[in-house]
Design a protein around this motif. Sequence first.
Motif, short mmCIF file in Angstrom:
data_model
loop_
_atom_site.label_atom_id
_atom_site.label_comp_id
_atom_site.label_asym_id
_atom_site.label_seq_id
_atom_site.Cartn_x
_atom_site.Cartn_y
_atom_site.Cartn_z
N ILE A 19 1.05 -1.05 -0.08
CA ILE A 19 0.05 0.05 0.18
C ILE A 19 0.85 1.29 0.11
O ILE A 19 1.49 1.75 1.10
CB ILE A 19 -0.83 0.00 1.14
CG1 ILE A 19 -1.79 -1.26 1.37
CG2 ILE A 19 -1.68 1.35 1.16
CD1 ILE A 19 -2.68 -1.33 2.61
N ARG A 22 1.54 7.15 -2.03
CA ARG A 22 0.92 7.79 -3.16
C ARG A 22 -0.18 6.70 -3.96
O ARG A 22 -0.01 5.63 -4.13
CB ARG A 22 2.04 8.25 -4.18
CG ARG A 22 1.77 9.45 -4.77
CD ARG A 22 3.12 9.75 -5.80
NE ARG A 22 3.93 10.48 -5.19
CZ ARG A 22 5.18 10.34 -5.65
NH1 ARG A 22 5.46 9.68 -6.51
NH2 ARG A 22 6.21 10.86 -4.88
N ALA A 23 -1.27 7.41 -4.48
CA ALA A 23 -2.29 6.42 -5.06
C ALA A 23 -1.71 6.03 -6.50
O ALA A 23 -1.03 6.90 -6.88
CB ALA A 23 -3.47 7.35 -5.28
N ARG A 24 -1.89 4.74 -6.66
CA ARG A 24 -1.45 4.39 -8.03
C ARG A 24 -2.51 4.85 -9.10
O ARG A 24 -3.74 4.74 -8.70
CB ARG A 24 -1.53 2.76 -8.02
CG ARG A 24 -0.40 2.37 -7.07
CD ARG A 24 -0.08 0.83 -7.11
NE ARG A 24 0.39 0.39 -5.70
CZ ARG A 24 1.21 -0.86 -5.80
NH1 ARG A 24 1.31 -1.61 -6.87
NH2 ARG A 24 1.62 -1.14 -4.43
N ARG A 32 -11.31 1.06 -8.75
CA ARG A 32 -11.62 1.31 -6.98
C ARG A 32 -12.45 0.19 -6.63
O ARG A 32 -13.44 -0.18 -7.44
CB ARG A 32 -12.04 2.57 -6.99
CG ARG A 32 -11.30 3.87 -7.81
CD ARG A 32 -10.45 4.47 -6.50
NE ARG A 32 -9.50 5.46 -7.05
CZ ARG A 32 -8.14 5.40 -6.83
NH1 ARG A 32 -7.68 4.48 -6.21
NH2 ARG A 32 -7.78 6.58 -7.44
N LEU A 44 -7.23 3.26 1.80
CA LEU A 44 -5.99 2.97 1.26
C LEU A 44 -5.95 1.55 0.65
O LEU A 44 -4.99 1.32 -0.22
CB LEU A 44 -4.95 3.07 2.39
CG LEU A 44 -4.84 4.69 2.95
CD1 LEU A 44 -3.77 4.75 4.06
CD2 LEU A 44 -4.73 5.52 1.85
N ASP A 46 -7.67 0.78 -1.55
CA ASP A 46 -7.76 0.81 -3.25
C ASP A 46 -6.23 0.87 -3.69
O ASP A 46 -6.17 0.75 -4.92
CB ASP A 46 -8.41 2.46 -3.05
CG ASP A 46 -9.80 1.69 -3.42
OD1 ASP A 46 -10.29 0.68 -3.49
OD2 ASP A 46 -10.64 2.99 -3.35
N ARG A 47 -5.11 1.01 -3.00
CA ARG A 47 -3.92 1.12 -3.36
C ARG A 47 -3.23 0.06 -3.68
O ARG A 47 -2.19 -0.11 -4.15
CB ARG A 47 -3.00 2.17 -2.69
CG ARG A 47 -3.62 3.68 -2.60
CD ARG A 47 -2.89 4.61 -1.69
NE ARG A 47 -3.50 5.93 -1.46
CZ ARG A 47 -2.91 6.75 -0.94
NH1 ARG A 47 -1.99 6.77 -0.31
NH2 ARG A 47 -3.74 8.34 -0.91
N GLU A 49 -2.43 -3.36 -5.57
CA GLU A 49 -2.22 -3.84 -6.99
C GLU A 49 -2.23 -5.10 -6.77
O GLU A 49 -1.56 -5.88 -6.64
CB GLU A 49 -0.55 -3.31 -7.55
CG GLU A 49 -0.48 -4.22 -8.57
CD GLU A 49 -1.44 -3.30 -10.05
OE1 GLU A 49 -2.26 -4.21 -10.66
OE2 GLU A 49 -1.55 -2.27 -9.95
#
Length: 170
Positions: A19, A22-24, A32, A44, A46-47, A49
């Motif tokens: 995580i 910075r947002a990916r 999302r 977070l 959502d970050r 991968e």
Amino acid sequence: MSATDRQPLIFIDIDGVLIPLRARPIGAGRQRSGSVGDGHGNPLLDRLEPDDGRRLLALPGELVWASTWMVEANEVVAPRLGLPALPVVDWIDDEQPPYGVHWKTASLARWAAGRPFVWLDDEITDADRRWVAAHHPHPALLRNVDPHLGLTGTDLTAVQQWLDHRDKAA
């Protein structure tokens, strides 16, 4: 000694590694998840991968959570990455680390119990590398992941190359 006892351990931190700070960017394969309403309340997530799970599983080693997420790593993070339940390091607070050495370092070396290991974390310093070199008699790769980017292909390539070199040297 079983085959898995000879495999290197791959210790994985979550915050700053899986995580990133910075947002990916949202790409074709990422969207999302709406984590705020998923019962975990952590936007977070959502970050994460999703492809990181596949990439980690492809490494020749035993994956182990080395995070303060503890058992929640298996409950919340692993399913989002397509990972099975992994072993979780129990942190022992019985000693103060030497100045500059991360509080996880001695516990991970102890947990490795003489096995080679890789440690993916965003807070590793040269003090940790020196401590491990002096106290862990087997090969170890301490890979500092940029917390703004999270785990990258460059990180995984470095780990794979280290593991390949270690296997050829054995």
